[in-house]
Design a protein around this motif. Structure first.
Motif, PDB file in Angstrom:
ATOM      1  N   ALA A 120       4.290  -0.489  -1.423  1.00 29.71           N
ATOM      2  CA  ALA A 120       3.425  -0.888  -0.318  1.00 29.71           C
ATOM      3  C   ALA A 120       4.227  -1.143   0.952  1.00 29.71           C
ATOM      4  CB  ALA A 120       2.628  -2.133  -0.710  1.00 29.71           C
ATOM      5  N   ASN A 158       5.277   2.154   2.745  1.00 32.52           N
ATOM      6  CA  ASN A 158       4.231   3.055   3.243  1.00 32.52           C
ATOM      7  C   ASN A 158       3.258   2.385   4.202  1.00 32.52           C
ATOM      8  OD1 ASN A 158       4.363   5.777   1.541  1.00 32.52           O
ATOM      9  ND2 ASN A 158       4.809   4.082   0.148  1.00 32.52           N
ATOM     10  N   SER A 217      -2.723   2.534   8.119  1.00 30.03           N
ATOM     11  CA  SER A 217      -2.025   3.075   6.959  1.00 30.03           C
ATOM     12  C   SER A 217      -2.035   2.091   5.786  1.00 30.03           C
ATOM     13  CB  SER A 217      -0.580   3.415   7.336  1.00 30.03           C
ATOM     14  OG  SER A 217       0.113   2.258   7.775  1.00 30.03           O
ATOM     15  N   THR A 218      -2.058   0.796   6.078  1.00 32.75           N
ATOM     16  CA  THR A 218      -2.157  -0.193   5.002  1.00 32.75           C
ATOM     17  C   THR A 218      -3.498  -0.086   4.289  1.00 32.75           C
ATOM     18  OG1 THR A 218      -0.746  -1.678   6.297  1.00 32.75           O
ATOM     19  CG2 THR A 218      -1.956  -2.643   4.452  1.00 32.75           C
ATOM     20  N   LEU A 235      -3.775   2.989   1.952  1.00 25.44           N
ATOM     21  CA  LEU A 235      -3.047   2.943   0.684  1.00 25.44           C
ATOM     22  C   LEU A 235      -3.988   2.832  -0.508  1.00 25.44           C
ATOM     23  CD1 LEU A 235      -0.044   0.580   1.536  1.00 25.44           C
ATOM     24  CD2 LEU A 235       0.026   3.044   1.179  1.00 25.44           C
ATOM     25  N   LEU A 282       0.194  -2.059  -5.664  1.00 29.61           N
ATOM     26  CA  LEU A 282       0.512  -2.473  -4.299  1.00 29.61           C
ATOM     27  C   LEU A 282       0.835  -3.952  -4.173  1.00 29.61           C
ATOM     28  CD1 LEU A 282      -2.327  -0.490  -2.495  1.00 29.61           C
ATOM     29  CD2 LEU A 282       0.043   0.209  -2.831  1.00 29.61           C
TER      30      LEU A 282
END
Length: 677
Positions: free
Chosen positions: A187, A190, A196-197, A200, A317
């Motif tokens: 996590a 990326n 973008s979080t 995921l 994550l």
């Protein structure tokens, strides 16, 4: 006759001497001898207890043994007679058997001995051990009563009032947490920004299912008029749903949200109302086939694929802390659903029940499972609560599981200990594993606590007020610790209250800014709930990875959702060709497209060297044509795209003959008359 009694007397003395030596050997400890018989009379409250001496008395060569000892009370109201019959051991019998020739029969010997017993006088110095034996018998009677009081109702578990440390002298070490709490390395590597979080939780396989099935449904409904969707379109759709939840408008009519005067400008700037309604109609996760055999056997078939892939993403994550809460939550829904539940304790009463395991501190949803009701054979499931906790906590080690009275049981605690986890939970009063002593409310004082222990479990009954008690079971606590505050609550209750709210807090936060819309399709309700939980989990990841983000503000979640919604709708807004009529919406679209053109200009030198390399490698050079874009029959991947999975296209550059996609092609629009010129 005298010779016969002298022989018997010698045998008696021989047996007594051996018996005394044996007793002296058994009762000798650390070099001193305990005397068993005491001739001291004992009196208590006017009652006199006379004791007799057990030493056989002889007179005139005859054996004198006392036959009767009468206990006289001061009131003379009770008499107890005790027989002190002569017991002959095996050694005596063997000796008498050797003298069988001298006696006519053994009956004569016992008759003569009984005649001497009848002439025996009462000896007040006689000390009897009957009183001591009676006291030992009373103690032996009290022990089963205590065990029965602390024995479970099903008689399978024996609870005690002493802690394991008092019995064994030590307490085994607690389970060790082996994973580092917080976001995982995957996590952290990326999650570049808020958008973008959030993405995921929607990997490529989920995106593929959403895009493919939605386009199939769109073609089925709108036929040739349907234009295929991509991930940018679905992002914008999800962003508008999240923004509607932030503005507390999830129950507001769509026409009101898109109103030019009273509505929000961002809704009109993103897409027309008709486009949003069409997307709401066709968003789908499975191929809709009438009379499908899979749906008959699997109630969760419409969302099975996307739900399982999404749930598998949650534990990858984030690592939960030392305390994990397992409970149930209810997603509101009153339409038709094959597994709709009624829960009186929940605010919405009707809906879809979901089992959840959340981190007690952050309320991060670590694992979830939809409850689909009874099986097809209509047989009720046994030990369902235990199975759910074990399923929800699969993969954890060293954690303490906090659960409600539906899940807590003695067998669950043992199974969790085998998996190196502990348990804290409330217990129902009708649980057959509880001892009756802790259930009784008679003579119980207010704020009092009663404890019961086994080798692995601790049970406490706390009375917050008279004629009311609460029961807790724990494998984490091994003592009877009580708080020093006025409420005098046990430490088990304090730890339970501190860690019980993980799932309830998630349910509350998800309902505060929910994106749920009114629908009759229960599969869409599951999708809306996935968006709510994913948005909250993304907030947990983002705030823990960026602790200084809006540190001084208390409305972090609202700010996070607003920024997330705007980031999701911006890509769709940038490529929008039509411009809305309202000035506010027009300005938003122009600003987004202006930022897009500036970004493209800033990043233009970056792919230039790739274009030149592609030109050098290209063997065929096409002569300039009048048209800016040539369309050959063969399709190849775009030679300008940076990603490995570049888009396939049939367009080529009119000058260098490079294959380019729409995003890298410069297309000029002109009318039919100008084309002829």
């Amino acid at each position: 006759m005298k010779r016969r009694f002298s022989a018997v007397e010698s045998l008696v003395h021989l047996f007594e001497s051996r018996q005394e030596e044996r007793d002296a050997t058994l009762h000798t400890t650390e070099g001193w001898i305990e005397e068993e018989r005491d001739a001291t009379p004992h009196t208590s409250d006017g009652w006199m207890e006379e004791e007799r001496d057990a030493t056989p008395q002889t007179s005139d060569g005859c054996i004198e043994e006392e036959g009767y000892a009468t206990l006289h009370t001061s009131d003379g109201c009770m008499e107890e007679e005790r027989d002190a019959a002569l017991h002959i051991s095996n050694g005596w019998m063997e000796a008498i058997g050797d003298l069988e020739g001298e006696y006519e029969s053994e009956e004569e010997l016992f008759d003569e001995a009984s005649e001497t017993e009848g002439n025996t006088e009462f000896n007040p110095d006689y000390h009897s051990t009957d009183g001591e034996e009676s006291e030992e018998e009373e103690d032996e009677v009290d022990l089963p009563e205590i065990e029965a009081a602390y024995q479970s109702k099903n008689e399978n578990i024996l609870w005690t009032s002493t802690t394991p440390s008092e019995r064994r002298g030590r307490i085994p070490p607690p389970c060790v947490l082996k994973m580092t709490p917080g976001p995982t390395r995957f996590a952290c590597s990326n999650a570049e920004d808020i958008k973008s979080t959030f993405e995921l939780f929607f990997p490529d396989d989920i995106k593929k299912i959403l895009i493919e099935m939605s386009n199939i449904e769109g073609k089925r409904v709108f036929h040739k008029a349907w234009k295929n969707l991509d991930w940018t379109d679905l992002q914008a759709y999800f962003g508008l749903l999240i923004l509607a939840g932030v503005y507390r408008s999830h129950h507001e009519a769509l026409s009101s949200l898109w109103n030019g005067v009273s509505g929000r400008a961002i809704f009109r700037a993103t897409m027309p109302l008709k486009t949003f309604r069409n997307m709401s109609r066709v968003v789908c996760f499975h191929r809709k086939v009438t009379g499908s055999g899979r749906q008959k056997h699997d109630k969760l078939a419409p969302v099975r694929d996307i739900w399982e892939k999404w749930v598998q993403r949650l534990p990858l994550l984030y690592n939960p802390g030392p305390n994990v809460t397992v409970d149930e939550c209810l997603v509101p829904f009153r339409g038709r659903c094959p597994f709709k539940q009624y829960m009186q304790s929940k605010p919405s009463k009707y809906g879809i029940k979901i089992w959840a395991a959340c981190d007690s501190r952050s309320s991060y949803a670590w694992n979830m499972q939809i409850y689909t009701g009874k099986a097809a054979d209509s047989k009720p499931e046994k030990n369902q609560g235990m199975r759910m906790v074990l399923d929800m906590t699969s993969g954890l080690q060293g954690h303490t599981i906090t659960c409600g009275n539906f899940f807590t049981s003695y067998a669950l605690g043992e199974e969790l200990l085998q998996r190196k986890m502990t348990m804290i939970g409330t217990v129902r009063s009708n649980n057959p594993e509880l001892p009756p002593a802790l259930l009784s409310l008679k003579d119980r004082a207010r704020l009092s606590s009663m404890f019961a222990f086994t080798e692995t479990h601790t049970l406490v009954s706390y009375c917050p007020r008279k004629k009311k008690n609460v029961l807790f079971m724990s494998t984490f606590h091994r003592d009877a610790a009580i708080s020093i505050k006025d409420h005098k609550k046990p430490e088990i209750i304090l730890d339970y209250n501190q860690t019980k709210g993980g799932v309830d807090n998630l349910d509350k936060l998800a309902a505060t800014y929910t994106c749920q819309r009114k629908t009759n399709n229960w599969a869409m309700v599951i999708l809306f709930y996935m968006l709510d939980v994913s948005a909250y989990n993304a907030l947990v990841l983002w705030t823990e990875m960026n602790p200084k983000w809006n540190k001084q503000k208390f409305n972090k979640r609202r700010l996070f959702l607003e920024e997330l919604g705007e980031a999701l709708v911006t890509p769709f807004m940038k490529r929008r060709q039509g411009v809305p009529r309202t000035p506010a919406s027009q300005n938003m679209v122009k600003e987004a497209q202006a930022c897009s053109s500036e970004n493209e200009a800033a990043f233009q030198p970056t792919p230039y060297h790739k274009v030149m390399e592609a030109r050098a490698c290209c063997s065929e050079v096409k002569k300039p044509d009048s048209s800016p874009v040539s369309t050959p029959s063969k399709r190849k991947r775009c030679q300008v795209c940076e990603s490995k999975q570049a888009t396939k296209t049939s367009m080529t550059c009119s000058k260098c003959n490079l294959y380019i996609c729409k995003s890298h092609a410069v297309i000029t629009t002109y009318c039919y008359a100008c084309k002829k010129v």
